[in-house]
Motif scaffolding. Structure first.
Motif, PDB file in Angstrom:
ATOM      1  N   THR A  89     116.004 -18.698 -37.197  1.00 17.82           N
ATOM      2  CA  THR A  89     114.772 -19.002 -36.470  1.00 17.82           C
ATOM      3  C   THR A  89     113.520 -18.614 -37.263  1.00 17.82           C
ATOM      4  O   THR A  89     113.523 -17.603 -37.966  1.00 17.82           O
ATOM      5  CB  THR A  89     114.741 -18.261 -35.129  1.00 17.82           C
ATOM      6  OG1 THR A  89     113.525 -18.620 -34.448  1.00 17.82           O
ATOM      7  CG2 THR A  89     114.744 -16.748 -35.318  1.00 17.82           C
ATOM      8  N   SER A  92     120.646 -18.801 -25.192  1.00 12.93           N
ATOM      9  CA  SER A  92     119.540 -18.388 -26.066  1.00 12.93           C
ATOM     10  C   SER A  92     118.876 -19.545 -26.807  1.00 12.93           C
ATOM     11  O   SER A  92     119.523 -20.551 -27.112  1.00 12.93           O
ATOM     12  CB  SER A  92     120.065 -17.400 -27.109  1.00 12.93           C
ATOM     13  OG  SER A  92     119.056 -17.061 -28.038  1.00 12.93           O
ATOM     14  N   PHE A  93     117.601 -19.363 -27.133  1.00 12.50           N
ATOM     15  CA  PHE A  93     116.977 -20.291 -28.089  1.00 12.50           C
ATOM     16  C   PHE A  93     117.744 -20.189 -29.400  1.00 12.50           C
ATOM     17  O   PHE A  93     118.427 -19.199 -29.667  1.00 12.50           O
ATOM     18  CB  PHE A  93     115.483 -20.003 -28.249  1.00 12.50           C
ATOM     19  CG  PHE A  93     115.125 -18.729 -28.974  1.00 12.50           C
ATOM     20  CD1 PHE A  93     114.978 -18.697 -30.351  1.00 12.50           C
ATOM     21  CD2 PHE A  93     114.900 -17.551 -28.260  1.00 12.50           C
ATOM     22  CE1 PHE A  93     114.632 -17.532 -31.006  1.00 12.50           C
ATOM     23  CE2 PHE A  93     114.549 -16.380 -28.906  1.00 12.50           C
ATOM     24  CZ  PHE A  93     114.423 -16.374 -30.287  1.00 12.50           C
ATOM     25  N   THR A 146     123.716 -21.918 -26.797  1.00  9.93           N
ATOM     26  CA  THR A 146     122.276 -22.202 -26.806  1.00  9.93           C
ATOM     27  C   THR A 146     121.766 -22.373 -25.377  1.00  9.93           C
ATOM     28  O   THR A 146     122.532 -22.688 -24.455  1.00  9.93           O
ATOM     29  CB  THR A 146     121.963 -23.496 -27.581  1.00  9.93           C
ATOM     30  OG1 THR A 146     122.599 -24.584 -26.915  1.00  9.93           O
ATOM     31  CG2 THR A 146     122.458 -23.416 -29.014  1.00  9.93           C
ATOM     32  N   ASP A 147     120.467 -22.196 -25.192  1.00  7.60           N
ATOM     33  CA  ASP A 147     119.849 -22.407 -23.876  1.00  7.60           C
ATOM     34  C   ASP A 147     120.097 -23.832 -23.371  1.00  7.60           C
ATOM     35  O   ASP A 147     120.403 -24.034 -22.190  1.00  7.60           O
ATOM     36  CB  ASP A 147     118.346 -22.074 -23.924  1.00  7.60           C
ATOM     37  CG  ASP A 147     117.615 -22.676 -25.113  1.00  7.60           C
ATOM     38  OD1 ASP A 147     118.232 -23.400 -25.935  1.00  7.60           O
ATOM     39  OD2 ASP A 147     116.401 -22.426 -25.242  1.00  7.60           O
ATOM     40  N   GLY A 160     114.405 -17.536 -23.874  1.00  9.39           N
ATOM     41  CA  GLY A 160     113.593 -18.595 -24.476  1.00  9.39           C
ATOM     42  C   GLY A 160     112.658 -18.024 -25.531  1.00  9.39           C
ATOM     43  O   GLY A 160     112.541 -16.798 -25.673  1.00  9.39           O
ATOM     44  N   GLY A 161     111.994 -18.906 -26.251  1.00 12.61           N
ATOM     45  CA  GLY A 161     111.109 -18.460 -27.309  1.00 12.61           C
ATOM     46  C   GLY A 161     109.857 -17.753 -26.801  1.00 12.61           C
ATOM     47  O   GLY A 161     109.281 -16.921 -27.498  1.00 12.61           O
TER      48      GLY A 161
END
Lengths: 312, 312
Positions: A100, A81-82, A126-127, A28-29
Motif C-alpha cells: 500500500t 481490509s483495504f 480484502t474489504d 478502510g483507508g
C-alpha cells in the motif's frame, strides 16, 4: 451502520438463524468499523478513524475486548481490509497489508496482531471480497455462482465470488486499476498515481471532483461529466462480463449510492459495447445484473462478519 | 496430433496412471479431432473438416463406433466445442451450440446427439475451457488455482480454470471480444463482425493478414504490425491480471506458436501497463506467467479427454 457505538437492529433477517457470536473489523483507508453480532442481531458497532497502525489496531482491540467482557467470547473474528493484502496461507505475508502507498501501513500484520491478542480463529480477506461475500450470503448475489462487488468512493475496488468463495489467484482482483478506452476529445489525465487514467483515476470521488471542479457528491445528475464517466464505467462492465461472466455486478460506495440515473446510463452503454455478443444479454437483462448492493453501506462491515463465519 | 488416423505415442507420461478407456471430440469451427485414449496412451486419433452439423457429427460418430468395436466401450466421452455453448444443466440449451454465426450450427444439440447414439456419460464445455483443463491436469498450469488458456488462430478464445473447474457464470468467458486501447495513429478498423476492433478483430489470423497485407503465417517477426499487436495483446493481458489474478496465461493457437520474440514483447508491454501495481509482478515474473501451453497443439484434443475424465 451509523457512526459511534450502539446497538443496531438493521441486521434483522439478514444474518444466521443460529445464536452464535461473531466479531468483525472492516478496515478502510480512512475509517474502520468494528462490530459484534449474535445470530441475526448486530449487538454493537463502532467507527474509528484509520490513523497509524499500532494506535488504530490498539483502540479497535480495546473495543473488541470491552464487547467480549459484556457479551462473551466470539466464535471467530473476521477482518476485511483495504489492500493489497497477502492471502496465500503458505507465504510469510499472509494476513499482512502488502504494497500500500498508505503511510505506515505497508507490511502491517493484521491477522498476527489480532490472533496474538485474542487467540480466536480469524477470517481474512480484502474489504471488497468481504462485501461481495456478504452480498452472496445475505444480499443481492444470493445463489449466484459468479458475482462481483465494486465500490466507488475515494478509490475503486472490486471483490469477486466464484462458487461461494472469494477469487484468489496470484493475488486477488484489482478491478479499480483496469484501463479503459476514453471518449473522443477527452484529455483529462486522471488522478491515479500508478496509472493516471485507469478506472480509479477517472471515476473515483477525487477524480470526479477534479473533472467537474466541485466536490463529487455535489455534482448534479445532469452534469456532462457523467456522460464520459458512464461510458468509461461501461467499458469496465463489458470487460467484466467477458472475463468473469458474472450473474451480478453490484456497485456500491459513496459516489453512486443515490445515482440510479447514472447507473441506467452505464447499463445502456454496456449493452452497446457488448452488441448482442453475450447470448441474450441486452439493456433489459443488464438491469438484473448491474445493480446496487442490497445491503447498501452495511455490505462492508457485514463482509467482515461473513469472513468470520468462513473461518469457524 | 497429425492429420488422418493413427496411433500417436506423444501422450506418454501425460495422461492418467490407470488403464481406463476414454474418448474425446474437439469440435472446432473449421476442423474436428476425435481421439480415444487408454491410460497414458492415445490409441487413435482422426481429423475431420467441420461441414454441416448432421453430416459432421455422423462421420465422427461412425469413427467412434469403429474404435469402440476395436478397443471396447469407453468410460465416458468428452466434447470440447467451439462456442458460445449452453453450460447450465438446468436449462434446455445445455449441451447445445447457441448463438454462433456459423451457418447451420446455431442450436445444434451436441450432447443430445452423442448421448442418444452412445449412451455414455458425457463431459461438455468450450474447446478453450477443455484446453485450459488439460493444461491444468497435465501441462503448464498444474497446481495453479487460477489459470487461463488463450488460443489465437482464425478467432481468439479463452478458457479459465478456477480451483480445478472451468469458470461458468451467466455463460462462460469470451476473452476474444475484449476491447482494448489502441496505439496512437492506428486506424485499422478491425475485422470482427460484432465489434470491429475487439481483440479478435485486431489480432486473430485474418486480422493480422488484413493489417500486414499478407498471410498471417508469412508475416516476419520484425514486421511493424507486431509492435501494435503486442501492445494490444498487452492491454488484454493486463486486464486479465487485474480481473482474474491468474498464475498462468497460456497462449496457444496457430498465430503465436513459434513467435517467442513477439510473446516477449507482449510481456514487456504488459509490465509497463501494470506499472508495479500488482505486487512483485514485473517483466521477469511475467515470464513465468504468460507462456506457451506445455501441451502445444495437443491441448485442444486432450481437453476433450480432460472433460471426459470429469464426467465419469
Amino acid at each position: 451502520m451509523p457512526g459511534g457505538t450502539g446497538a443496531a437492529g438493521g441486521g434483522a433477517g439478514l444474518l444466521s438463524e443460529d445464536d452464535r457470536l461473531f466479531a468483525g473489523i472492516e478496515l478502510g483507508g480512512t475509517k474502520a468499523i468494528a462490530l459484534i453480532v449474535r445470530g441475526r442481531r448486530i449487538l454493537a458497532s463502532a467507527r474509528f478513524p484509520t490513523g497509524q497502525p499500532e494506535q488504530t489496531l490498539g483502540v479497535i482491540g480495546d473495543r473488541l475486548e470491552a464487547w467480549q467482557a459484556e457479551h462473551g467470547r466470539p466464535e471467530a473474528l473476521g477482518i476485511a481490509s483495504f489492500g493489497p493484502v497477502g492471502l496465500d496461507r503458505s507465504r510469510a505475508d499472509y494476513g499482512h497489508i502488502t504494497s500500500t502507498p498508505k503511510p505506515g501501513w505497508q507490511g502491517t500484520d493484521l491477522v498476527g496482531h489480532f490472533r496474538k491478542r485474542f487467540g480466536l480463529p480469524i477470517g481474512f480477506d480484502t474489504d471488497v471480497a468481504g462485501a461481495a461475500l456478504a452480498e452472496h450470503r445475505w444480499g443481492a448475489a444470493r445463489g449466484c455462482d459468479v458475482a462481483i462487488y465494486i465500490t466507488i468512493g475515494t478509490g475503486i475496488g472490486g471483490g469477486v465470488i466464484v462458487n461461494g468463495e472469494p477469487l484468489h489467484g496470484l493475488i486477488h482482483p484489482e478491478l479499480g486499476h483496469l484501463r479503459v478506452r476514453r471518449t473522443a476529445g477527452d484529455d483529462f489525465a486522471g488522478v491515479c498515481p500508478f496509472h493516471g487514467d485507469c478506472l480509479e483515476g477517472l471515476a473515483s470521488g477525487p477524480a470526479l471532483g477534479a473533472r467537474a471542479g466541485m466536490d463529487g457528491a455535489a455534482i448534479p445528475d445532469d452534469h456532462p461529466v457523467w456522460d464520459r464517466v458512464a461510458a468509461e464505467l461501461a467499458e469496465a462492465m463489458a470487460m467484466l462480463m467477458l472475463t468473469l461472466s458474472p450473474r451480478r455486478i453490484l456497485i456500491g460506495g459513496g459516489v453512486f449510492q443515490h445515482r440510479q440515473g447514472v447507473l441506467a446510463r452505464v447499463r445502456a452503454r454496456t449493452a452497446e459495447r457488448l452488441n448482442g455478443y453475450v447470448a441474450g444479454v441486452g439493456e433489459a437483462e443488464l438491469a438484473g445484473i448491474i445493480m446496487p448492493p442490497a445491503l447498501g453501506d452495511r455490505a462492508g462491515p457485514l463482509g467482515a462478519i461473513a469472513l468470520a463465519y468462513r473461518s469457524s
